[in-house]
Write an enzyme that holds these catalytic residues in place. Structure first.
Site, mmCIF file in Angstrom:
data_model
loop_
_atom_site.group_PDB
_atom_site.id
_atom_site.type_symbol
_atom_site.label_atom_id
_atom_site.label_comp_id
_atom_site.label_asym_id
_atom_site.label_seq_id
_atom_site.Cartn_x
_atom_site.Cartn_y
_atom_site.Cartn_z
ATOM 1 C CG HIS A 1 -5.708 -2.742 1.336
ATOM 2 N ND1 HIS A 1 -5.191 -2.350 0.114
ATOM 3 C CD2 HIS A 1 -5.062 -1.987 2.256
ATOM 4 C CE1 HIS A 1 -4.300 -1.395 0.301
ATOM 5 N NE2 HIS A 1 -4.190 -1.163 1.582
ATOM 6 C CG ASP B 1 -7.460 -3.543 -2.206
ATOM 7 O OD1 ASP B 1 -8.171 -2.786 -1.507
ATOM 8 O OD2 ASP B 1 -6.219 -3.502 -2.203
ATOM 9 C CB SER C 1 -0.931 -0.067 1.207
ATOM 10 O OG SER C 1 -2.108 0.636 0.981
HETATM 11 N N1 TYC Z 1 -2.913 3.344 1.383
HETATM 12 C C1 TYC Z 1 -3.437 2.797 2.629
HETATM 13 C C2 TYC Z 1 -2.364 1.924 3.268
HETATM 14 O O1 TYC Z 1 -1.233 2.266 3.188
HETATM 15 C C3 TYC Z 1 -4.688 2.055 2.474
HETATM 16 C C4 TYC Z 1 -5.796 2.838 1.895
HETATM 17 C C5 TYC Z 1 -6.006 2.868 0.537
HETATM 18 C C6 TYC Z 1 -6.677 3.502 2.707
HETATM 19 C C7 TYC Z 1 -7.075 3.517 0.005
HETATM 20 C C8 TYC Z 1 -7.756 4.174 2.190
HETATM 21 O O2 TYC Z 1 -9.016 4.821 0.331
HETATM 22 C C9 TYC Z 1 -7.952 4.184 0.844
HETATM 23 N N2 TYC Z 1 -2.679 0.838 3.958
#
Ligand code: TYC
Length: 254
Positions: free
Chosen positions: A235, A207, A102
């Site tokens: 995710h 995800d 992420s």
């Molecule tokens: N990028 C976040 C992470 O590092 C996760 C995330 C992605 C949260 C998208 C909200 O809308 C979103 N885990």
């Protein structure tokens, strides 16, 4: 055994965990508000310790790398990338691979692009190089931490306390939303052509946070990259399907 330590990098005492004795050094990079402890338990426990020396870090302002408090200047991903590379150099690793989840995946993409001679291989999942209007909606849906799942919220509040968690989550949403104002919502798309190391992109077909478009975009713009879809993965696919994830990552790295 898994050791825990701090080392001063760019003026900040950075916390990290380390395990394994292998010749192949690997850095695990957590997501937003994530840490070695919250994000990489199954990897630190079960990845092959003969083949790999595994380091998992807490970026500045996250996990046990506080103080400083986390902030999100326009270059926060570049700053994390510099910290991550400088941490591995401070630990005397000459060459190493990056496994980034992420936000940690974004950091890893930037580090690999900027340091082609240092990075051996790159694995990213749940990562994105641009911010779309759809992403903005998804970000704003998690701004209010009372809307997070009970389980994750509890874990975060144990680590940070309610106040810091809530404030930093809002600051993150503002921080990442800054990219929507750039041409094409660019975070690091301009750097993708500079990535020269073997790159493996993994994505969860279910995800709910990061649309599949982002994985396909990375695959399209990183020359020679491999894309693998875990149909049932969400995710947190490396936690939920840890055994399958670890095997995928290890097979790619070896
Ligand atoms: N990028 C976040 C992470 O590092 C996760 C995330 C992605 C949260 C998208 C909200 O809308 C979103 N885990």
């Amino acid at each position: 055994s898994i050791t825990s330590a701090k080392i001063k990098v760019n003026g900040v005492p950075l916390h990290y965990k380390q395990t394994g004795q292998g010749d192949h050094a690997v850095l695990l990079l957590p997501g937003m508000l994530g840490s070695s402890q919250s994000d990489f338990g199954p990897q630190l426990k079960s990845m092959n310790k003969q083949l790999f020396t595994i380091v998992a870090w807490d970026p500045r302002g996250y996990g046990h790398s506080i103080p400083p408090a986390r902030d999100f200047p326009p270059d926060f991903f570049e700053r994390d990338a510099r910290d991550a590379v400088d941490l591995m150099q401070a630990l005397k690793f000459k060459k190493f691979s990056l496994l980034g989840w992420s936000d940690g995946g974004i950091t890893a993409l930037i580090a690999a692009a900027k340091h082609p001679t240092l990075i051996h291989k790159l694995v990213v999942w749940g990562a994105n190089a641009v911010v779309t209007q759809e992403d903005l909606k998804l970000y704003n849906a998690i701004r209010d931490v009372s809307k997070w799942s009970e389980k994750i919220r509890k874990q975060m509040e144990e680590m940070y306390g309610h106040e810091y968690f809530a404030k930093t989550c809002e600051a993150w949403v503002d921080g990442i939303s800054q990219f929507a104002d750039k041409p094409d919502g660019n975070i690091c798309q301009h750097l993708l052509p500079h990535i020269k190391c073997p790159t493996f992109i993994i994505h969860g077909g279910k995800d709910p946070l990061v649309p599949q478009f982002h994985a396909e975009y990375l695959h399209k713009h990183i020359k020679g990259s491999r894309l693998f879809l875990m149909p049932e993965g969400k995710h947190n696919l490396h936690l939920r399907f840890a055994e399958e994830f670890n095997k995928l990552a290890e097979d790619f790295l070896r």
